[in-house]
Design a protein around this motif. Structure first.
Motif, PDB file in Angstrom:
ATOM      1  N   GLU A 299      -8.689  -3.009 -14.235  1.00 21.71           N
ATOM      2  CA  GLU A 299      -7.985  -2.055 -13.379  1.00 21.71           C
ATOM      3  C   GLU A 299      -8.356  -2.271 -11.913  1.00 21.71           C
ATOM      4  N   ARG A 300      -9.658  -2.507 -11.680  1.00 21.22           N
ATOM      5  CA  ARG A 300     -10.107  -2.797 -10.299  1.00 21.22           C
ATOM      6  C   ARG A 300      -9.385  -4.031  -9.767  1.00 21.22           C
ATOM      7  N   THR A 301      -9.331  -5.045 -10.651  1.00 27.74           N
ATOM      8  CA  THR A 301      -8.683  -6.298 -10.240  1.00 27.74           C
ATOM      9  C   THR A 301      -7.206  -6.046  -9.924  1.00 27.74           C
ATOM     10  N   ARG A 302      -6.567  -5.224 -10.840  1.00 31.14           N
ATOM     11  CA  ARG A 302      -5.139  -4.962 -10.632  1.00 31.14           C
ATOM     12  C   ARG A 302      -4.916  -4.198  -9.321  1.00 31.14           C
ATOM     13  N   LEU A 303      -5.764  -3.189  -9.071  1.00 32.91           N
ATOM     14  CA  LEU A 303      -5.629  -2.408  -7.841  1.00 32.91           C
ATOM     15  C   LEU A 303      -5.867  -3.281  -6.613  1.00 32.91           C
ATOM     16  N   ALA A 304      -6.884  -4.160  -6.764  1.00 34.43           N
ATOM     17  CA  ALA A 304      -7.171  -5.067  -5.639  1.00 34.43           C
ATOM     18  C   ALA A 304      -5.960  -5.972  -5.355  1.00 34.43           C
ATOM     19  N   GLU A 305      -5.321  -6.404  -6.501  1.00 34.44           N
ATOM     20  CA  GLU A 305      -4.127  -7.262  -6.333  1.00 34.44           C
ATOM     21  C   GLU A 305      -2.997  -6.500  -5.656  1.00 34.44           C
ATOM     22  N   ILE A 306      -2.818  -5.226  -6.126  1.00 32.72           N
ATOM     23  CA  ILE A 306      -1.746  -4.413  -5.502  1.00 32.72           C
ATOM     24  C   ILE A 306      -2.024  -4.243  -4.011  1.00 32.72           C
ATOM     25  N   LEU A 307      -3.319  -3.900  -3.709  1.00 30.71           N
ATOM     26  CA  LEU A 307      -3.693  -3.701  -2.298  1.00 30.71           C
ATOM     27  C   LEU A 307      -3.470  -4.988  -1.499  1.00 30.71           C
ATOM     28  N   HIS A 308      -3.899  -6.104  -2.121  1.00 32.98           N
ATOM     29  CA  HIS A 308      -3.806  -7.379  -1.415  1.00 32.98           C
ATOM     30  C   HIS A 308      -2.371  -7.885  -1.307  1.00 32.98           C
ATOM     31  N   ASN A 309      -1.683  -7.842  -2.474  1.00 33.56           N
ATOM     32  CA  ASN A 309      -0.342  -8.452  -2.496  1.00 33.56           C
ATOM     33  C   ASN A 309       0.722  -7.554  -1.881  1.00 33.56           C
ATOM     34  N   ASP A 310       0.595  -6.255  -2.137  1.00 34.95           N
ATOM     35  CA  ASP A 310       1.658  -5.379  -1.638  1.00 34.95           C
ATOM     36  C   ASP A 310       1.286  -4.728  -0.311  1.00 34.95           C
ATOM     37  N   VAL A 311       0.278  -3.827  -0.386  1.00 41.99           N
ATOM     38  CA  VAL A 311      -0.022  -2.999   0.786  1.00 41.99           C
ATOM     39  C   VAL A 311      -0.474  -3.850   1.967  1.00 41.99           C
ATOM     40  N   GLN A 312      -1.456  -4.722   1.691  1.00 40.62           N
ATOM     41  CA  GLN A 312      -1.985  -5.529   2.820  1.00 40.62           C
ATOM     42  C   GLN A 312      -0.900  -6.414   3.427  1.00 40.62           C
ATOM     43  N   GLN A 313      -0.120  -7.062   2.546  1.00 42.02           N
ATOM     44  CA  GLN A 313       0.923  -7.960   3.061  1.00 42.02           C
ATOM     45  C   GLN A 313       1.947  -7.175   3.868  1.00 42.02           C
ATOM     46  N   LEU A 314       2.295  -5.970   3.334  1.00 36.59           N
ATOM     47  CA  LEU A 314       3.268  -5.139   4.051  1.00 36.59           C
ATOM     48  C   LEU A 314       2.715  -4.712   5.409  1.00 36.59           C
TER      49      LEU A 314
END
Lengths: 116, 551
Positions: free
Chosen positions: B220-235
């Motif tokens: 879950e941490r990894t998934r959240l990190a991916e969401i943060l990295h791939n979606d939020v951070q990129q946006l």
């Protein structure tokens, strides 16, 4: 010798029949009429047994008849006073009245000894 | 000549009879006879001189039976010495009525026997009252005497025989009780072993679950990190780039707003993933619908939701369990069923709310699906939580033909209500409720087995044990248990009397009775004396815990 003593308390007609074989065997057939365990009855029995052992060893049969239990049995031998011994075999029939304490008189009565 | 012979024969016979008569008289005079045969109007009989009955008297005095001569009205006019010894009397009882020495209940039978006279050899048991007040059991017979007004009564002392009979019955009872106790102990031991096995299995499953939880947390941490990295951070980076450019070219501001919207959506999904705030504010149907949309967006699972128009109001805990169940089951469809579509049904049945997830995927053995704790941690976790709220889970599946799983929760679950009503207050430390129990049973094997069984549950604390009712009363005052589990049949003081005494002094104590027997009279006596519940020992393992948890 106890096997030779037959106590008959109950009226059984067959008891009175003397078997022919027995009659011819030379065995003495004695019948003692008693009144329960009266002292004279017990004395008579003891005296008779002693006399038989001394003079008729192995050749006698004693039948004890308790007239207290079967008074009617007294009629056959017209018993008046008790105890009374009846010598049935060998004939002639002889009666000896009393407790058989007079050995001499008893032996004469049984014809085992001549009267003096 | 013939006449002379006949005369001689008659003379000889008369002489013979005369000799016999003389001999008889002589024998009488000399005291050599002591009985006579007479024949009169009363018939043939033998008259015995006084003193001749001495041997009989001796016999009667020395014999081990009690003997007495009684008249038809029961008056005693002779008794032997043994008669007095057996009845514990040291005085002559001649003249007393035999009935005064007999227990009241046996008098009618003895009166009848005397009235019958000869009694036909009948024997009756008669209880005599001894001088010291004790009772003497006897076997009594009557015999007629020559005198019709009197009867001879003889009795045999049966006390030793009765004592042995009592000992034999007691011994048999003890043997039966011991066998019962051993059987029950074996049963308890088997139950304990089964419970231990179940605890071991559950512990093992929990260990695996904990491991799985750790892995899931990491995933879950990894998934959240991916969401943060791939979606939020990129946006956010794109947003910053557009904002930088917009400083020089204000027309680019139009491109910034859609990026901000995308950031907001990404953040909302992230929040939803972390928690289900919708569930706190929205109804169950809306929440499941929202999650289904996410699954379709991220995993391509097409979900159809069929829900009844009006679902009853559910406690938040129930809503949470149903939602998490639906989420877990839908995720299983993606992970295990390899299906691209699923149906979710939200409905009401017999006052219960259920969520059912159907797929057309690979399918599997339903027993394995429900019982295997090694590979389906999600279901295992749901099943445990369902048990806690009184819910249930059912499944039907066939290899190659898909799976249907239904999760049902009661609309008004008592345990949920209790759980919600006993919410911890801030700063209040919650202490688990442990019931203090005292165990009372005279069979040591059974008592120890029961203690082991109760101890293995964790929720009961054994504070004392006793082997009879008397000891139980004393111990209860000292240890003050919440509950006493007590055998009813015990030496010294039984469980019924003990329950009465304990109830009188300690009304707050709960008393649970145990017995191998379930006679209504005994149970009623126990409950009337102050018992709260009764359990047959043969059904102990099924009913004891329920009875204790009622407290």
């Amino acid at each position: 010798m106890n096997k030779a003593i037959k106590k008959s308390n109950v009226l059984k007609p067959e008891v009175w029949e003397i078997e022919a074989a027995e009659a011819n065997s030379g065995k003495w057939d004695l019948r003692l009429y008693v009144a329960g365990q009266s002292p004279k009855s017990i004395s008579a029995f003891n005296n008779l047994k002693r006399l038989c052992e001394e003079h008729l060893e192995g050749k006698y049969k004693i039948e004890v008849i308790d007239l207290v239990k079967n008074p009617a049995l007294a009629r056959e031998h017209q018993i008046v006073a008790i105890p009374t011994l009846v010598k049935r075999i060998p004939v002639p029939l002889r009666k000896i009245i009393g407790d058989l304490s007079d050995t001499e008189k008893t032996l004469v009565g049984l014809q085992l000894r001549e009267a003096k | 000549m013939r006449n002379k012979d006949a005369q001689t024969r008659v003379r000889d016979e008369l002489t013979f009879e005369l000799d016999e008569a003389i001999e008889t008289v002589q024998a009488i005079r000399e005291g050599k006879v002591d009985a006579f045969f007479v024949s009169d109007h009363a018939g043939d009989q033998v008259l015995v001189l006084d003193g001749c009955d001495a041997p009989y008297r001796l016999l009667v005095e020395k014999m081990q039976q009690g003997a007495a001569t009684v008249t038809r009205d029961g008056t005693i006019f002779f008794h032997n010495n043994r008669f007095l010894v057996l009845l514990g009397m040291d005085e002559n009882v001649t003249g007393q009525n035999i009935m005064s020495l007999v227990s009241e209940k046996d008098r009618p039978a003895l009166e009848q026997l005397i009235a019958d006279g000869d009694a036909g050899g009948r024997e009756i048991e008669v209880l005599f009252q001894r001088a010291d007040g004790s009772e003497l059991p006897t076997l009594l017979t009557l015999s007629p005497l020559r005198n019709p007004d009197a009867l001879c009564l003889i009795f045999i002392d049966l006390s030793l025989q009765k004592k042995r009979e009592h000992e034999r019955v007691t011994l048999q009872w003890e043997r039966n009780a011991r066998e019962d106790a051993e059987r029950t102990a074996a049963m308890l031991e088997a139950t304990r072993a089964e419970l231990e096995q179940r605890v071991a299995e559950r512990t093992d499953a929990l260990r695996k679950l904990a491991l799985e939880l750790t892995k899931t947390e990491q995933r879950e941490r990894t998934r959240l990190a991916e969401i943060l990295h791939n979606d939020v951070q990129q946006l956010l980076i794109a947003l910053k780039t557009q904002a930088t450019l917009a400083k020089k070219q204000p027309a680019r501001m139009d491109q910034i707003l859609p990026l901000i919207d995308q950031v907001i959506v990404a953040c909302r999904e992230l929040t939803l993933g972390l928690c289900t705030p919708l569930l706190h504010r929205s109804d169950l149907k809306t929440t499941i619908e929202s999650y289904a949309n996410q699954l379709q967006a991220h995993h391509g699972l097409a979900t159809t939701l069929l829900a009844e128009d009006e679902l009853p109001d559910l406690p938040e805990a129930s809503r949470m369990i149903l939602f998490e169940a639906a989420r877990e089951l839908l995720f299983n469809v993606i992970k295990h069923a390899e299906s691209k579509s699923a149906d979710v049904v939200l409905g009401v049945e017999a006052g219960n709310v259920y969520v059912e997830v159907r797929d057309q995927g690979l399918g599997c053995d339903p027993a394995k699906l429900l019982c295997d704790t090694s590979n389906s941690f999600g279901l295992f976790s749901i099943r445990d939580r369902l048990t806690a709220v009184g819910g249930r889970m059912s499944a039907s599946s066939q290899v190659g033909e898909g799976t249907v799983i239904r999760i049902t929760v009661p609309t008004s679950d008592r345990s949920l209500m209790q759980a919600e009503n006993t919410q911890e207050q801030p700063g209040e430390q919650r202490v688990p409720r442990v019931q203090r129990i005292m165990v009372v049973d005279d069979h040591e094997i059974f008592r120890h087995a029961l203690i082991r069984l109760l101890s293995s549950q964790g929720e009961f604390l054994i504070v004392g044990q006793a082997s009879n009712g008397n000891a139980a009363c004393e111990l209860a005052k000292q240890v003050k248990p919440d509950t006493i589990v007590m055998d009813i049949s015990m030496p010294i003081m039984n469980g019924i009397d003990a329950a009465g005494l304990i109830r009188a002094e300690m009304p707050e104590v709960r008393i649970v009775g145990l017995s191998m027997h379930d006679s209504d009279t005994m149970i009623q006596a126990f409950l009337s004396a102050g018992g709260d519940a009764f359990i047959n020992k043969t059904e102990l393992t099924e009913n004891l815990f329920d009875a204790l948890r009622c407290n």
